[in-house]
Design a protein around this motif. Structure first.
Motif, short mmCIF file in Angstrom:
data_model
loop_
_atom_site.label_atom_id
_atom_site.label_comp_id
_atom_site.label_asym_id
_atom_site.label_seq_id
_atom_site.Cartn_x
_atom_site.Cartn_y
_atom_site.Cartn_z
N GLY A 133 0.84 -1.20 0.00
CA GLY A 133 0.00 0.00 0.00
C GLY A 133 0.87 1.25 0.00
N HIS A 134 0.27 2.39 0.28
CA HIS A 134 0.97 3.66 0.21
C HIS A 134 1.69 3.98 1.52
N GLY A 135 2.74 4.76 1.41
CA GLY A 135 3.44 5.25 2.59
C GLY A 135 4.63 4.39 2.99
N ASP A 136 5.40 4.92 3.95
CA ASP A 136 6.59 4.22 4.45
C ASP A 136 6.19 3.30 5.60
N TYR A 137 5.92 2.04 5.30
CA TYR A 137 5.57 1.10 6.36
C TYR A 137 6.08 -0.28 5.99
N HIS A 138 6.09 -1.17 6.96
CA HIS A 138 6.49 -2.56 6.75
C HIS A 138 5.52 -3.50 7.44
N LEU A 139 5.34 -4.67 6.86
CA LEU A 139 4.67 -5.78 7.49
C LEU A 139 5.73 -6.75 8.00
N ILE A 140 5.49 -7.38 9.13
CA ILE A 140 6.29 -8.52 9.54
C ILE A 140 5.81 -9.70 8.70
N ALA A 141 6.69 -10.28 7.90
CA ALA A 141 6.28 -11.30 6.92
C ALA A 141 6.96 -12.63 7.21
N LEU A 142 6.15 -13.66 7.44
CA LEU A 142 6.64 -15.01 7.72
C LEU A 142 6.31 -15.92 6.55
N ALA A 143 7.30 -16.73 6.12
CA ALA A 143 7.12 -17.60 4.96
C ALA A 143 7.19 -19.07 5.37
N PRO A 144 6.06 -19.73 5.56
CA PRO A 144 6.07 -21.14 5.95
C PRO A 144 6.46 -22.05 4.78
N ALA A 145 7.11 -23.16 5.12
CA ALA A 145 7.51 -24.14 4.10
C ALA A 145 6.89 -25.50 4.37
N SER A 146 5.93 -25.57 5.27
CA SER A 146 5.27 -26.84 5.61
C SER A 146 3.91 -26.54 6.21
N VAL A 147 3.09 -27.59 6.28
CA VAL A 147 1.79 -27.44 6.93
C VAL A 147 2.00 -27.18 8.42
N GLN A 148 3.01 -27.81 9.02
CA GLN A 148 3.30 -27.57 10.43
C GLN A 148 3.60 -26.10 10.68
N GLU A 149 4.37 -25.49 9.80
CA GLU A 149 4.68 -24.07 9.98
C GLU A 149 3.46 -23.19 9.72
N MET A 150 2.55 -23.62 8.87
CA MET A 150 1.31 -22.86 8.70
C MET A 150 0.60 -22.74 10.04
N ALA A 151 0.55 -23.85 10.79
CA ALA A 151 -0.08 -23.83 12.10
C ALA A 151 0.74 -23.04 13.11
#
Length: 359
Positions: A133-151
């Protein structure tokens, strides 16, 4: 106590983890390949057991603004969607970041641009890590590689979101969302009471009995005050970068080459790495778990020992920019990716490594 192991899709694991972790509300809208999140919540009917609100909004725009309202009241609230739907949420996400509110957004990526395809992709990396989106901001972004990490990442995302009063995103791809694996779900815990919410979130709009009113907004018309607010955000982001990078390394100690990949591509790269070692090619795998903050320092340190890096992504080359910035172009960095929902096999990765890096 014996752990309960269950078999389910990544999308289903998101929903079950949310119920068990005491999430207060989910507001979403169906879109392939993440529709099972909402469908599973509807099937489980947590409003009858935990009191969790589950609502299919009239649109993605409505859903993210419902999240804005719930987060402003100090509640654990979340939404999920896939690429085009997340694009529609971007204005609301920027508002939430500007208002410094904790929430969870799940993006199970599909191919684009536009409507693209319902097949998997990782082409929302730029959108997620460079703002969206607009403006100077960040999201904390997590990238799972398994169903276990999704949970697992549902709890981690909320923990980080509330710790820093910042929206967090689980950035998965269609492979992880749709695949089925064994998973151990988190232990059930009750939703927080109103007293606990007030104690833990003194900034929230919980009624002003005994205190001055709290105001939740991202608007400030005085430029001097707005600059100070932005500087405060940048200080917070610097703290997150210093404290919250996460990554995984496999067979990196004696490696001469490095593959960098996240999500489903990391799984493919791991199998390619195993085959490469059988051929006598010493290659390690570096998997960023936080895409923002990106683990630049750790990657730069590991890069000092290798001759070259292959970045593997389901896109035309996005994370490779952060990899190149991390290693400061001191060694060759090349990209291998497939587009349009085509998922490469390990042999393709090995061939790309030989052609682009080892030569």
């Amino acid at each position: 106590m014996t752990e309960e192991v269950v078999l389910m899709k990544g999308n289903e694991a998101i929903a079950h983890a949310a119920i068990r972790l005491g999430v207060d509300g989910y507001f979403g809208y169906p879109i392939t390949p993440q529709s099972e999140v909402l469908e599973t919540l509807a099937e489980q009917k947590p409003w009858e057991t935990t009191g969790m609100v589950v609502l299919q909004a009239e649109s993605e725009v409505a859903a993210i603004n419902m999240v804005y309202g719930g987060a402003g009241a100090g509640k654990m609230v979340m939404t999920s969607s896939s690429s085009p739907g997340v694009s529609l949420k971007q204005e609301g996400i920027s508002y939430i970041a500007g208002a410094e509110l904790p929430c969870l957004i799940v993006n199970v990526m599909r191919g684009g641009p536009g409507l693209g395809t319902i097949q998997p992709s990782q082409a929302d990396y730029f959108q997620t890590t460079k703002g969206g989106g607009h403006g100077d901001y960040h999201l904390i972004a997590l990238a799972p590689a398994s169903v276990q990490e999704m949970a697992d990442f549902v709890g981690l995302a909320f923990e980080l979101a509330f710790k820093y009063r910042n929206p967090a995103m689980i950035l998965a791809d269609g492979v992880i969302g749709q695949m089925m694996e064994k998973v151990v779900l988190p232990a059930p815990r009750p939703r927080r009471t109103e007293e606990e919410v007030i104690a833990q979130c003194p900034w929230a709009t919980t009624g002003c009995k005994g205190r001055k009113p709290n105001i939740i907004t991202s608007l400030e018309l005085d430029p001097a005050i707005m600059e100070q607010r932005n500087l405060h955000l940048q200080e917070k982001y610097a703290e997150i970068q210093a404290k919250e990078t996460r990554y995984e390394e496999l067979d990196c100690e004696d490696a001469e080459y490095l593959i960098v990949a996240f999500g489903s591509c990391a799984r493919i790269a791991q199998k390619a790495m195993e085959h490469a070692w059988e051929e006598g090619i010493k290659v390690g795998l570096f998997r960023p778990i936080t895409l923002w903050p990106f683990p630049s320092d750790a990657l730069a340190e590991r890069a000092r020992q290798v001759k070259g890096i292959l970045v593997v992504e389901l896109n035309s080359g996005q994370m490779i920019e952060d990899v190149m910035l991390a290693v400061k172009c001191q060694i060759p960095v090349e990209h291998f990716g497939r587009l349009g929902g085509i998922v490469p096999d390990p042999d393709e990765v090995i061939e790309a490594l030989k052609e682009k890096i080892i030569k």
